[in-house]
Design an enzyme around this catalytic site. Structure first.
Site, PDB file in Angstrom:
ATOM      1  N   LYS A   1       0.810  -1.227   0.000  1.00 24.23           N
ATOM      2  CA  LYS A   1       0.000   0.000   0.000  1.00 24.23           C
ATOM      3  C   LYS A   1       0.841   1.273   0.000  1.00 24.23           C
ATOM      4  CE  LYS A   1      -4.248  -2.035   1.506  1.00 24.23           C
ATOM      5  NZ  LYS A   1      -5.439  -1.957   2.333  1.00 24.23           N
TER       6      LYS A   1
ATOM      7  N   GLU B   1      -3.605  -7.904  38.626  1.00 22.64           N
ATOM      8  CA  GLU B   1      -4.585  -8.979  38.503  1.00 22.64           C
ATOM      9  C   GLU B   1      -3.959 -10.282  38.992  1.00 22.64           C
ATOM     10  OE1 GLU B   1      -5.738  -9.054  34.391  1.00 22.64           O
ATOM     11  OE2 GLU B   1      -5.708  -6.879  34.334  1.00 22.64           O
TER      12      GLU B   1
ATOM     13  N   HIS C   1      -7.358 -11.288  31.989  1.00 20.49           N
ATOM     14  CA  HIS C   1      -6.453 -11.467  30.862  1.00 20.49           C
ATOM     15  C   HIS C   1      -5.851 -12.862  30.842  1.00 20.49           C
ATOM     16  CE1 HIS C   1      -6.569  -7.054  31.320  1.00 20.49           C
ATOM     17  NE2 HIS C   1      -6.712  -7.156  30.018  1.00 20.49           N
TER      18      HIS C   1
ATOM     19  N   THR D   1      -1.462  -5.718  19.413  1.00 17.63           N
ATOM     20  CA  THR D   1      -2.190  -6.936  19.038  1.00 17.63           C
ATOM     21  C   THR D   1      -2.390  -7.888  20.214  1.00 17.63           C
ATOM     22  OG1 THR D   1      -1.088  -6.719  16.913  1.00 17.63           O
ATOM     23  CG2 THR D   1      -2.252  -8.791  17.325  1.00 17.63           C
ATOM     24  N   GLU D   2      -3.598  -8.437  20.277  1.00 22.81           N
ATOM     25  CA  GLU D   2      -3.950  -9.417  21.304  1.00 22.81           C
ATOM     26  C   GLU D   2      -3.907 -10.812  20.676  1.00 22.81           C
ATOM     27  OE1 GLU D   2      -7.743  -9.977  24.396  1.00 22.81           O
ATOM     28  OE2 GLU D   2      -7.753  -8.391  22.907  1.00 22.81           O
TER      29      GLU D   2
END
Lengths: 405, 298
Positions: free
Chosen positions: B43, B214, B256, B97-98
């Site tokens: 692109k 967490e 997560h 990105t996950e």
């Protein structure tokens, strides 16, 4: 990580050139007798459930003839092993064993490298062994870039004390197992025991394997063998949970929506962000609330996904209210959340005037979201209220419901 | 001069033509951040909100003096994108990105360590330094000032969303943030809480740090060790969410990917205990952060 049943993991090991006992799957005592007949007695019968340490729970039996095979299979099929009802049995040839070893491969999150744990005292609980006899357990890391050289695999067994032909066969087996770990994106591979047979073969007698489900896109050959989303529950997935996995998988590139059913509870729980959801759940519990499920959405999910997961949450019997909360969002469009939630409430026939819904949603497009929520008759809070304060309101609304009954 | 980002950060976005990346580009530009180039193979010649797109990061770097890159490519291409960043001489790579495969993660993290490149993430929502109006990633969205105002409090969170919420609490208390970092929700990330505390310790523009944590991993334990060693001396406030998970059977994952409780490690109560005994101010309720900050920084 997605768990895999032993018949599948053994198939993968066999394809990689690692010897495994001949085996077959049986769903009824008749099938077990038929398969055992083909394999030849004695046979091993194992409950086919995705949990380790089955021996301890009596889920492994030995049958010497067809009468025993039928009776023991019947017994296994009536068992529930660590929450998993047994519906299939693995029938295996019984191997004549001279030594039992232990081997596992997983990723050490601290060192950020695969780690191999091995011992010549296999067939036992390795956690217990490493507590009592740490000197008998060997831990070796694998270089994340270069993988494991054959000599390193040899050193593992040589350092444990193997020599002669068993050393060479064990080395070859370990090198192949590491290759499987690498090539199949395995997240946990445990061979307990890895055995030396009377005929001098090294064989994986029992295997536990799970696959990194983030890598499933490059493993079409594993589809159907790996139970996606299974790492999130400690028991078999409920029908509702499986449906919600489908909702999530329906659009894998646009946000996530996950659902875990709790035992009992009356507050439907739809929260956003991994951390924000944990905070919200803790807050509800701390005020005396009982969430009926744990659901988190994230990554800017499409409206259909929000709608699907909300409908699922509302479908659980006993749900008397809904708590919707997010941390202040960075990129998740709150108006999309609002549309999905409002439509799901309406289609489920839940009227927020009698079915308490408390929302704390702030972030991208929250002016529009506020309007949608308020129009639906929902108690709405934005960035003037903390997540915990909104949770307290939710619990109060549920308690008011009790007062009226 | 702030940590990680400052006025001299020259940013490229890998995968800029994607829906999410294009939005992030616009929000970054609106905030005043120097998003100078984007990369999407095939692109070159196009632009995204006026930012030129190139086929290769090397070319973008040569033409625009890029020193920071943000990765927004799909999970299957993250590994290659990180390698491209390292090869192009980028010093700070943020991976938004996950769901990156963990085998890929250990490989690119090892490569980055060897090359001396700092990686934030994967699964990071971004880093922001409000004083310089520079942010990378989606952090802050389109209304950055709602949560992030300049100040002297550092914020570290595994959860991207809670990076914003925590910074908003800091603002509610009457303060602002020096640098806020979403280190990423995955179990395998390039920069740990401990790594961040080392940077904040040296940062003359930071007086105190807040961490939101967490269950799972040993990141908090690592941070506690740093405090015990005397290598972090500023005020540290810590909150560990997910206490309810301790009453769940082992092996359950909430939050997560990093939030897995297994084998008795990574429990919130253990993390709280370790941090408290190391001298951190561990918050019983998250809302306590507001009065405690007021008291400590008055």
């Amino acid at each position: 990580m997605g768990k895999m049943l032993e018949n599948f993991s053994k198939r993968i090991l066999a394809e990689a050139g690692i010897a495994v006992p001949r085996n077959a799957v049986a769903r009824t005592p008749e099938e077990a007798v038929e398969e055992a007949g083909k394999l030849g007695y004695p046979v091993v019968l194992k409950a086919l459930v995705p949990v380790g340490k089955r021996g301890k729970t009596g889920a492994i039996k030995f049958a010497h003839n067809s009468a025993e095979a039928a009776a023991l299979t019947k017994e296994l099929l009536s068992m529930t092993v660590r929450y998993f009802p047994v519906d299939k049995v693995l029938v295996e040839e019984k191997i004549a064993i001279t030594q039992e070893w232990y081997l596992s491969i997983m990723i050490d999150k601290q060192r950020q490298a695969p780690v191999i744990i091995s011992s010549l005292d296999g067939g036992v609980d390795v956690e217990e062994l490493s507590r009592v006899h740490p000197e008998r357990v060997l831990t070796r890391h694998v270089d994340p870039l270069f993988g494991m050289a054959e000599f390193e695999a040899k050193e593992v067994w040589a350092d444990l004390g193997l020599s002669g032909k068993p050393l060479n066969l064990a080395t070859q087996a370990l090198a192949r197992l590491v290759r499987v770990f690498w090539e199949k994106d395995v997240s946990l591979l445990e061979i307990n025991p890895l055995v030396l047979t009377e005929s001098g073969e090294v064989m994986a007698a029992a295997s536990v394997m799970s696959i990194d489900d983030c890598a499933m896109f490059r493993h079409p050959e594993l589809v159907g063998m790996v139970q996606l989303g299974s790492e999130r529950t400690w028991r078999p997935q409920t029908a509702l949970e499986m449906r919600m996995v489908e909702v999530n998988e329906s659009d894998p590139y646009r946000g996530t929506a996950r659902y875990t059913e709790m035992n009992g509870g009356d507050i439907g729980f739809l929260c956003g962000g991994g951390g924000g959801s944990l905070l919200a759940f803790d807050a509800l519990v701390s005020y005396g609330g009982q969430p009926a499920n744990y659901s988190e959405v994230g990554g800017n999910p499409a409206e259909g996904k929000v709608y699907g997961i909300t409908k699922g949450i509302l479908a659980k019997p006993g749900v008397r209210g809904l708590f919707v909360s997010h941390n202040i969002t960075n990129n998740t469009q709150v108006d999309v959340m609002a549309r999905g939630v409002a439509r799901a409430l309406e289609d489920s026939g839940k009227d927020p005037r009698v079915f308490p819904v408390v929302v704390r949603e702030a972030g991208v497009n929250d002016e529009i979201a506020k309007e949608i929520f308020l129009r639906a008759g929902i108690e709405y809070y934005g960035d003037d209220t903390t997540i915990s304060e909104a949770a307290r309101r939710m619990v109060k609304r549920i308690k008011e419901l009790e007062g009226r009954e | 001069m702030a940590i990680l980002l400052d006025k001299d950060s020259r940013i490229a976005i890998q995968g800029i033509t994607g829906r999410e990346a294009a939005m992030v580009t616009k929000h970054g530009l609106d905030y005043g951040t120097k998003v100078l180039a984007g990369v999407t193979p095939g692109k070159e010649g196009e632009d995204v909100h006026g930012v030129p797109v190139y086929n290769t990061l090397r070319k973008a770097t040569l033409l625009h003096g890029i020193n920071t890159s943000v990765i927004y490519v799909p999970p299957a291409f993250v590994y290659d994108a990180v390698l491209e960043g390292i090869a192009a001489g980028i010093k700070l790579i943020l991976i938004a990105t996950e769901n990156v495969p963990q085998i890929d993660a250990i490989k690119f993290l090892a490569r980055a360590r060897q090359a001396g490149v700092r990686v934030i993430g994967p699964n990071s929502v971004g880093v922001i330094t409000p004083k310089d109006r520079v942010k990378i990633g989606a952090i802050g969205g389109d209304k950055v000032d709602r949560c992030f105002v300049p100040g002297r409090v550092g914020v570290i969170s595994r959860s991207g969303g809670m990076t914003a919420e925590t910074s908003w609490m800091v603002k509610k208390a009457g303060f602002g943030v020096s640098t806020a970092v979403s280190i990423g929700g995955d179990a395998l990330v390039g920069t740990s809480i401990r790594d961040m505390l080392i940077l904040y310790e040296q940062d003359v523009e930071t007086d105190a740090v807040v961490t939101f944590s967490e269950p799972g991993t040993r990141l908090e334990e690592g941070a506690a060790d740093l405090l015990v060693a005397g290598a972090f001396t500023k005020k540290l406030f810590s909150f560990i969410a997910g206490r309810f998970t301790e009453s769940m059977p082992e092996g359950t994952v909430f939050g997560h990917a990093g939030a897995i409780i297994s084998g008795g490690t990574g429990k919130p109560s253990q993390k709280e205990e370790r941090l408290r005994s190391a001298g951190a101010d561990v918050l019983e309720r998250f809302d306590d952060l507001i009065p405690r900050l007021k008291e400590a920084l008055k």
